[in-house]
Design a protein around this motif. Structure first.
Motif, PDB file in Angstrom:
ATOM      1  N   PRO A  52      30.372  56.015  33.927  1.00 18.42           N
ATOM      2  CA  PRO A  52      30.694  55.165  35.082  1.00 18.42           C
ATOM      3  C   PRO A  52      30.996  53.714  34.731  1.00 18.42           C
ATOM      4  CG  PRO A  52      28.757  56.513  35.514  1.00 18.42           C
ATOM      5  CD  PRO A  52      29.075  56.683  34.064  1.00 18.42           C
ATOM      6  N   ARG A  53      30.339  53.167  33.720  1.00 13.57           N
ATOM      7  CA  ARG A  53      30.568  51.759  33.395  1.00 13.57           C
ATOM      8  C   ARG A  53      31.978  51.523  32.875  1.00 13.57           C
ATOM      9  NH1 ARG A  53      25.505  49.713  29.931  1.00 13.57           N
ATOM     10  NH2 ARG A  53      26.688  47.768  30.074  1.00 13.57           N
ATOM     11  N   ILE A  54      32.529  52.503  32.182  1.00 10.26           N
ATOM     12  CA  ILE A  54      33.912  52.384  31.733  1.00 10.26           C
ATOM     13  C   ILE A  54      34.853  52.486  32.926  1.00 10.26           C
ATOM     14  CG2 ILE A  54      35.720  53.492  30.365  1.00 10.26           C
ATOM     15  CD1 ILE A  54      33.598  54.331  28.376  1.00 10.26           C
ATOM     16  N   ILE A  55      34.552  53.390  33.852  1.00 10.48           N
ATOM     17  CA  ILE A  55      35.389  53.566  35.029  1.00 10.48           C
ATOM     18  C   ILE A  55      35.435  52.291  35.858  1.00 10.48           C
ATOM     19  CG2 ILE A  55      35.607  54.807  37.221  1.00 10.48           C
ATOM     20  CD1 ILE A  55      34.557  57.289  35.836  1.00 10.48           C
ATOM     21  N   GLU A  56      34.304  51.618  35.977  1.00 10.12           N
ATOM     22  CA  GLU A  56      34.254  50.378  36.754  1.00 10.12           C
ATOM     23  C   GLU A  56      35.278  49.372  36.243  1.00 10.12           C
ATOM     24  OE1 GLU A  56      30.292  48.943  36.496  1.00 10.12           O
ATOM     25  OE2 GLU A  56      29.411  50.622  37.608  1.00 10.12           O
ATOM     26  N   LEU A  57      35.345  49.231  34.933  1.00  2.59           N
ATOM     27  CA  LEU A  57      36.275  48.262  34.351  1.00  2.59           C
ATOM     28  C   LEU A  57      37.728  48.682  34.589  1.00  2.59           C
ATOM     29  CD1 LEU A  57      36.144  45.609  32.767  1.00  2.59           C
ATOM     30  CD2 LEU A  57      36.342  46.945  30.664  1.00  2.59           C
ATOM     31  N   LEU A  58      37.985  49.990  34.527  1.00  2.01           N
ATOM     32  CA  LEU A  58      39.340  50.476  34.768  1.00  2.01           C
ATOM     33  C   LEU A  58      39.769  50.207  36.208  1.00  2.01           C
ATOM     34  CD1 LEU A  58      39.232  53.920  32.906  1.00  2.01           C
ATOM     35  CD2 LEU A  58      40.199  51.776  32.088  1.00  2.01           C
ATOM     36  N   LEU A  59      38.865  50.410  37.151  1.00  6.27           N
ATOM     37  CA  LEU A  59      39.205  50.213  38.555  1.00  6.27           C
ATOM     38  C   LEU A  59      39.424  48.740  38.881  1.00  6.27           C
ATOM     39  CD1 LEU A  59      36.841  52.789  40.323  1.00  6.27           C
ATOM     40  CD2 LEU A  59      39.192  53.075  39.552  1.00  6.27           C
ATOM     41  N   VAL A  60      38.737  47.856  38.132  1.00  3.16           N
ATOM     42  CA  VAL A  60      38.932  46.421  38.341  1.00  3.16           C
ATOM     43  C   VAL A  60      40.379  46.028  38.089  1.00  3.16           C
ATOM     44  CG1 VAL A  60      38.421  44.166  37.297  1.00  3.16           C
ATOM     45  CG2 VAL A  60      36.555  45.672  37.973  1.00  3.16           C
ATOM     46  N   THR A  61      41.052  46.736  37.204  1.00  2.00           N
ATOM     47  CA  THR A  61      42.447  46.407  36.890  1.00  2.00           C
ATOM     48  C   THR A  61      43.436  47.091  37.832  1.00  2.00           C
ATOM     49  OG1 THR A  61      42.677  48.234  35.295  1.00  2.00           O
ATOM     50  CG2 THR A  61      41.819  46.144  34.460  1.00  2.00           C
ATOM     51  N   THR A  62      43.009  48.134  38.516  1.00  2.77           N
ATOM     52  CA  THR A  62      43.927  48.898  39.359  1.00  2.77           C
ATOM     53  C   THR A  62      44.300  48.147  40.631  1.00  2.77           C
ATOM     54  OG1 THR A  62      42.979  50.982  38.542  1.00  2.77           O
ATOM     55  CG2 THR A  62      44.271  51.084  40.568  1.00  2.77           C
ATOM     56  N   VAL A  63      43.310  47.601  41.316  1.00  2.00           N
ATOM     57  CA  VAL A  63      43.563  46.946  42.599  1.00  2.00           C
ATOM     58  C   VAL A  63      44.502  45.741  42.461  1.00  2.00           C
ATOM     59  CG1 VAL A  63      42.506  45.761  44.555  1.00  2.00           C
ATOM     60  CG2 VAL A  63      41.405  47.788  43.585  1.00  2.00           C
ATOM     61  N   PRO A  64      44.287  44.837  41.489  1.00  2.00           N
ATOM     62  CA  PRO A  64      45.236  43.726  41.340  1.00  2.00           C
ATOM     63  C   PRO A  64      46.669  44.200  41.086  1.00  2.00           C
ATOM     64  CG  PRO A  64      43.230  43.259  40.131  1.00  2.00           C
ATOM     65  CD  PRO A  64      43.135  44.683  40.583  1.00  2.00           C
ATOM     66  N   ALA A  65      46.819  45.279  40.315  1.00  2.00           N
ATOM     67  CA  ALA A  65      48.158  45.813  40.071  1.00  2.00           C
ATOM     68  C   ALA A  65      48.802  46.267  41.369  1.00  2.00           C
ATOM     69  CB  ALA A  65      48.079  46.976  39.080  1.00  2.00           C
ATOM     70  N   MET A  66      48.017  46.854  42.263  1.00  2.00           N
ATOM     71  CA  MET A  66      48.546  47.313  43.540  1.00  2.00           C
ATOM     72  C   MET A  66      48.924  46.138  44.440  1.00  2.00           C
ATOM     73  SD  MET A  66      46.066  50.586  44.350  1.00  2.00           S
ATOM     74  CE  MET A  66      47.163  51.206  45.648  1.00  2.00           C
ATOM     75  N   LEU A  67      48.123  45.084  44.400  1.00  2.00           N
ATOM     76  CA  LEU A  67      48.429  43.901  45.206  1.00  2.00           C
ATOM     77  C   LEU A  67      49.747  43.264  44.762  1.00  2.00           C
ATOM     78  CD1 LEU A  67      44.890  42.276  45.410  1.00  2.00           C
ATOM     79  CD2 LEU A  67      46.191  43.176  47.328  1.00  2.00           C
ATOM     80  N   LEU A  68      49.909  43.158  43.456  1.00  2.00           N
ATOM     81  CA  LEU A  68      51.136  42.566  42.936  1.00  2.00           C
ATOM     82  C   LEU A  68      52.339  43.456  43.236  1.00  2.00           C
ATOM     83  CD1 LEU A  68      52.332  40.185  41.370  1.00  2.00           C
ATOM     84  CD2 LEU A  68      51.931  41.477  39.258  1.00  2.00           C
ATOM     85  N   ALA A  69      52.145  44.773  43.110  1.00  2.00           N
ATOM     86  CA  ALA A  69      53.245  45.709  43.350  1.00  2.00           C
ATOM     87  C   ALA A  69      53.690  45.692  44.804  1.00  2.00           C
ATOM     88  CB  ALA A  69      52.823  47.120  42.956  1.00  2.00           C
ATOM     89  N   ALA A  70      52.753  45.502  45.720  1.00  2.00           N
ATOM     90  CA  ALA A  70      53.067  45.560  47.144  1.00  2.00           C
ATOM     91  C   ALA A  70      53.813  44.332  47.635  1.00  2.00           C
ATOM     92  CB  ALA A  70      51.786  45.730  47.959  1.00  2.00           C
ATOM     93  N   ARG A  71      53.801  43.264  46.829  1.00  2.00           N
ATOM     94  CA  ARG A  71      54.330  41.990  47.309  1.00  2.00           C
ATOM     95  C   ARG A  71      53.683  41.674  48.647  1.00  2.00           C
ATOM     96  NH1 ARG A  71      55.588  39.646  43.131  1.00  2.00           N
ATOM     97  NH2 ARG A  71      56.474  38.022  44.475  1.00  2.00           N
ATOM     98  N   GLY A  72      52.427  41.979  48.742  1.00  2.00           N
ATOM     99  CA  GLY A  72      51.631  41.815  49.942  1.00  2.00           C
ATOM    100  C   GLY A  72      50.354  42.614  49.772  1.00  2.00           C
TER     101      GLY A  72
END
Length: 327
Positions: free
Chosen positions: A45-65
């Motif tokens: 789980p601790r590795i997964i936490e770090l991976l998910l931290v990077t996913t959300v910002p990528a989605m925000l940038l991709a959405a242009r919103g």
């Protein structure tokens, strides 16, 4: 890493015997909570936490919103299952190594807390579910890349590279870069250049992060026969490579500046400078043959990656309009 200790069998009342004596039996019952914790521990789980931290910002940038919260949630669920699948299957393949190394000896298969067959089925089922979930809630590209990341991590890194080359973590670490690309594609249905830059940030971050850990546990890896760079090269060479990759990583983060604003720019440059200070300090200590603590860089690297991507998320949220909400 989580550790799980199997619960001893509970003694049950003795049964009378024909001779009038008693015989003692033990029940195979195990605490349900311990079983659940063992399977959760397989997913790291601790590795997964770090991976998910990077996913959300990528989605925000991709959405242009700010994207739909349901899309974000579904992507995180699918990504968690994909990462859990890869990690569980990694535990199956590396069970012999984990049992030898002190750092990993508490993992479920090393402690025989979970049967190997069960762990294998668990990992495969998680992978299938991740594909189905992402395909149903995002798109085929995101789902396919999640499966590709699982296969790459297990077949290429764990089974092919890890035990054969000191560059194992350099190329094998590519699987850990996939969450940003999956998050981006979940929003857009394609892979933009910004996603590739984010991929590169994590790709160049991985060697300094992992080699610092491997320097600390060099004897563990040597005992297990895993040719991590600190096992086959001098400490000075490893520290120098850490500095080189750190500089490339920091420069690479600047490639994202044209697509972002001042918040990301400031944090990327400041955090990057901070990282370089730690990397050069480690190299200087090793070169002077002074006591070095590579774990400082290891722990700091987690903070660095989190800070950079959180800054990216904040920058995107502040700079872009709210779009794609289902309400």
């Amino acid at each position: 890493m989580s550790s799980v200790t199997p619960v001893p069998a509970d003694a049950v009342p003795a049964d009378p015997t024909p001779s009038g004596g008693t015989s003692t039996r033990t029940s195979p019952r195990r605490d349900a909570g311990a079983v659940v914790r063992a399977y959760v521990a397989l997913t790291k789980p601790r590795i997964i936490e770090l991976l998910l931290v990077t996913t959300v910002p990528a989605m925000l940038l991709a959405a242009r919103g700010i994207p739909s919260p349901w899309l974000v949630l579904n992507t995180l669920i699918g990504g968690t299952m994909a990462a859990g699948s890869a990690n569980a299957l990694n535990c199956v393949v590396d069970a012999d190594i984990d049992a030898v190394m002190k750092r990993t000896s508490a993992r479920p298969l090393a402690r025989h807390a979970v049967p190997t067959r069960n762990a294998l089925v668990f990992g495969v089922v998680l992978g299938i579910l991740s594909f189905g979930w992402l395909y149903a809630t995002t798109n085929l590209l995101a789902a396919a890349m999640a499966v590709g990341a699982i296969l790459f991590y297990v077949l290429v890194y764990t089974m092919l590279l890890k035990r054969r080359t000191s560059q194992n973590i350099v190329w094998g670490g590519a699987a850990g870069c996939m969450p940003v690309v999956i998050g981006w594609s979940a929003v857009t249905g394609d892979v933009g250049w910004q996603a590739l830059v984010m991929f590169g940030v994590i790709f160049f971050w991985t060697p300094p992060h992992f080699w610092a850990l491997a320097m600390k546990f060099r004897d563990d890896y040597a005992k297990a026969g895993v040719p991590m760079l600190p096992v086959v090269a001098t400490a000075a060479h490893v520290a120098k490579q850490i500095v080189v990759y750190s500089w490339v990583m920091v420069v690479w983060t600047a490639l994202l500046i044209p697509a972002t604003g001042w918040v990301y720019t400031a944090f990327a440059l400041l955090a990057g400078g901070w990282f370089l200070v730690f990397a050069h300090r480690l190299y200087g200590s090793v070169r002077r043959d002074e006591p070095a603590n590579p774990m400082k860089l290891f722990h700091m690297s987690n903070t660095y990656l989190t800070a950079v991507f959180v800054a990216l998320a904040v920058d995107s949220a502040l700079s872009l309009p709210v779009t794609g909400w289902p309400f």
